[in-house]
Design a protein around this motif. Structure first.
Motif, PDB file in Angstrom:
ATOM      1  N   GLU A  30       0.831  -1.211   0.000  1.00 33.01           N
ATOM      2  CA  GLU A  30       0.000   0.000   0.000  1.00 33.01           C
ATOM      3  C   GLU A  30       0.864   1.258   0.000  1.00 33.01           C
ATOM      4  O   GLU A  30       0.522   2.260  -0.620  1.00 33.01           O
ATOM      5  N   ILE A  37       1.864   2.268  -3.469  1.00 30.71           N
ATOM      6  CA  ILE A  37       0.733   2.817  -4.232  1.00 30.71           C
ATOM      7  C   ILE A  37       0.462   4.256  -3.784  1.00 30.71           C
ATOM      8  O   ILE A  37       0.225   5.148  -4.609  1.00 30.71           O
ATOM      9  N   ALA A  88       0.546   7.676  -6.065  1.00 33.52           N
ATOM     10  CA  ALA A  88      -0.555   8.640  -6.132  1.00 33.52           C
ATOM     11  C   ALA A  88      -0.063  10.050  -5.813  1.00 33.52           C
ATOM     12  O   ALA A  88      -0.415  11.024  -6.501  1.00 33.52           O
ATOM     13  N   LYS A 100      -5.444  -4.148  -6.856  1.00 30.05           N
ATOM     14  CA  LYS A 100      -4.646  -2.953  -6.525  1.00 30.05           C
ATOM     15  C   LYS A 100      -4.404  -2.088  -7.761  1.00 30.05           C
ATOM     16  O   LYS A 100      -4.392  -0.856  -7.680  1.00 30.05           O
ATOM     17  N   THR A 157      -6.003   1.714  -8.211  1.00 28.92           N
ATOM     18  CA  THR A 157      -5.154   2.864  -8.557  1.00 28.92           C
ATOM     19  C   THR A 157      -5.658   3.530  -9.839  1.00 28.92           C
ATOM     20  O   THR A 157      -5.698   4.769  -9.932  1.00 28.92           O
ATOM     21  N   TRP A 166      -8.854   5.549  -9.150  1.00 28.56           N
ATOM     22  CA  TRP A 166      -8.528   6.834  -8.519  1.00 28.56           C
ATOM     23  C   TRP A 166      -7.996   7.818  -9.562  1.00 28.56           C
ATOM     24  O   TRP A 166      -8.403   8.989  -9.607  1.00 28.56           O
ATOM     25  N   CYS A 167      -7.093   7.337 -10.422  1.00 27.63           N
ATOM     26  CA  CYS A 167      -6.448   8.190 -11.427  1.00 27.63           C
ATOM     27  C   CYS A 167      -7.470   8.706 -12.449  1.00 27.63           C
ATOM     28  O   CYS A 167      -7.446   9.874 -12.836  1.00 27.63           O
ATOM     29  N   TYR A 178     -13.809   3.285  -4.779  1.00 30.50           N
ATOM     30  CA  TYR A 178     -13.003   4.209  -5.579  1.00 30.50           C
ATOM     31  C   TYR A 178     -13.690   4.505  -6.910  1.00 30.50           C
ATOM     32  O   TYR A 178     -13.652   5.633  -7.403  1.00 30.50           O
TER      33      TYR A 178
END
Length: 595
Positions: A434, A437, A441, A470, A474, A477-478, A527
């Protein structure tokens, strides 16, 4: 009661078909032995103790035979005495209370006319002598150390080693004796004396200063061994007494540590050992390994250190896995001392990452991690990424952790760092920590120039394979933060090619599918819901599609998802300017510091 012989007992136990049958046979024989012990005139007492030793080896209790061992030791017959001493060393330990009863027998046997009886007593003393016994019989052992008989002398030296271990305060009594024993011509005695020197150096470091006077004598002894011709009595695979050579090197390491004068004295002989020892056989490799440890354990000059690193480099090319493992392990231990010399063997070390043996791969990975610096980060990380593709599942956890750690410290550019972590997420997303990651971010959020590449590459990775939570998390979120950048083309970054624009329909369709997928965990869907809300404020043409996707989760059985979906649906009804402000990009650390 007819006593059976030892071989008959062994045959009987071996013929047992089950464990219960074996237990019965052993119990019956133990009962017979107990009965036999009561008969003081039994001629087979030593045979019974021998059988008890076999039963002890099988793991059955044999403490009832301890007193019988003491009786056998007190016997005048050598056959009985020998079995008695063997039983003493196997059935008793130094904590056993009855051991004190044997002190007098040991004293008598240490002064016996028969060398083999003296040898037995010295062996027992060296094996299980307690501190009290050692203190009581130290003078007897010291007397035997000066014996004219080599057989007794070499055993007496090892008994003296036990005395030194159990009574460290008596060490100073033997310093002169140890120095004199180094002149002995017998290799067995010399081996014992060197072991004694090593023990004293480890347990009583202040005495090392006294022993430094022996350096020249030890150097001469080692030189004679290295340069001597064939000696049939001491030859092991074409090398003269490698055991003695290894012990001399170890003693020299203790004597020269933290002392530049002694280090200079032994430098020449270390260079001779390193260049003249044949590495084709294991005996030679053992000497070379000890030589390397000695070079790195003293204040050696740089040329000697390079020589030592080159020896370890040759170890890595050996076909024997044990020698390669030793080479990698030692290089990792000495990496801090001479990293530049180790860098020359980088190619060989990286090759070890492809070895079939996982323990060698782990050691090679640890070493590669130590070798990475700002100047070689690109090629080494590229090698590690290449290896990550084919690595075993149990090895990927270590590998991903090391790659992420390396790029965090030594990445030549932020683009390289982001690109590497994204590649790791794609190849082994489930093994990425984590922390890595979160670091990615933060990096993407703080670097506007990276945002187009990051959102494009993560989106395409999830399009190709949405099975890694995971990675998907990510990417979601992006897309939520920088999804508007997907509708424009992305230029080349580092070694990645330019990427074409992505239609907004494709982006929303992918995120909607993630919400409906039963394979995605709740965290990914959370997310994804947030990403869709943020895109609602930026993709004007897709508002109805996004609201429909959100409304489907308003009846989810997962309370967290249901609550988010309903709250986000309400937010969608807000004034568009206010919604745009609410769903704006997450502030970076710099933004927060500025406000």
């Amino acid at each position: 009661n007819m006593s059976i012989r030892l071989r008959e007992l062994i045959r009987l136990v071996r013929s047992c078909k089950t464990l219960a049958e074996e237990r019965d046979a052993v119990a019956k024989e133990c009962a017979a032995i107990r009965t036999a012990f009561k008969d003081e005139d039994n001629p087979h007492r030593h045979r019974n103790v021998a059988k008890l030793l076999f039963i002890h080896m099988l793991g059955y209790p044999t403490h009832f035979g301890q007193m019988e061992c003491l009786k056998l030791i007190a016997s005048h017959k050598f056959a009985e005495k020998r079995i008695g001493y063997l039983g003493l060393m196997l059935l008793l330990d130094e904590e056993t209370e009855v051991l004190m009863l044997v002190t007098n027998s040991l004293k008598n046997d240490l002064n016996h006319a028969n060398q083999f009886v003296v040898g037995q007593a010295l062996c027992a003393m060296g094996d299980i002598g307690s501190s009290d016994i050692c203190r009581d019989l130290a003078s007897e052992v010291e007397k035997q150390v000066a014996s004219q008989n080599v057989y007794i002398r070499k055993k007496a030296v090892l008994a003296l080693l036990r005395v030194v271990r159990k009574c460290p305060d008596m060490v100073e009594n033997y310093l002169e004796k140890i120095s004199a024993l180094l002149n002995d011509r017998h290799h067995g005695v010399l081996g014992g004396v060197l072991t004694l020197l090593i023990e004293i150096s480890e347990t009583t470091p202040p005495i090392i200063v006294t022993f430094r006077a022996l350096t020249n004598q030890l150097v001469k002894m080692l030189k004679n061994l290295v340069l001597s011709g064939y000696s049939p009595e001491h030859d092991v695979a074409g090398i003269t007494d490698p055991f003695l050579q290894v012990k001399i090197l170890r003693v020299l390491r203790y004597l020269a540590a933290d002392d530049s004068a002694t280090s200079d004295t032994i430098s020449d002989i270390l260079a001779q050992v390193a260049t003249n020892t044949e590495s084709a056989k294991n005996a030679g490799n053992a000497i070379l390994y000890e030589c390397v440890l000695t070079i790195f354990g003293i204040q050696a000059d740089s040329s000697l250190r390079v020589l030592a690193v080159n020896i370890l480099g040759r170890f890595l090319l050996n076909r024997d896995n044990n020698i390669r493992y030793v080479g990698l392990n030692t290089l990792a231990q000495v990496a801090g001392a001479d990293l530049k010399a180790i860098q020359r063997h980088r190619g060989t070390i990286v090759e070890c990452l492809k070895d079939a043996d996982i323990s060698i791969r782990r050691r090679a990975l640890d070493l590669v991690y130590l070798l990475v610096n700002d100047s070689n980060a690109r090629p080494l990380v590229k090698e590690l990424l290449l290896y990550l593709t084919n690595a075993d599942v149990e090895f990927k956890q270590d590998l991903t952790s090391k790659i992420c750690s390396v790029v965090a410290k030594h990445a030549p550019s932020k683009a390289f760092q982001a690109q590497t972590i994204i590649k790791v997420l794609v190849e082994a997303g489930e093994h990425v920590q984590e922390q890595a990651i979160a670091r990615l971010a933060a990096l993407i959020g703080a670097e506007p120039s990276l945002q187009p590449y990051a959102v494009h590459s993560l989106f395409r990775a999830v399009q190709a394979d949405p099975s890694k939570p995971k990675l998907v998390q990510t990417a979601a979120w992006c897309c939520g933060e920088f999804g508007e950048l997907l509708v424009a083309a992305c230029g080349p970054v580092e070694d990645a090619e330019a990427m074409s624009p992505v239609p907004v329909e494709e982006v929303v369709a992918l995120l909607s599918n993630l919400l409906q997928s039963s394979l995605q965990p709740v965290s990914v869907k959370q997310y994804t819901l947030t990403a869709l809300l943020k895109l609602y404020a930026r993709y004007g043409a897709m508002k109805d599609t996004i609201r429909a996707a959100l409304s489907k989760l308003e009846s989810s059985i997962v309370v967290e998802l249901q609550q988010r979906a309903m709250e986000y649906s309400q937010l969608c009804q807000m004034d568009s300017a206010l919604l745009k402000e609410v769903t704006d990009h997450m502030p970076t650390h710099e933004d927060e510091a500025a406000t």
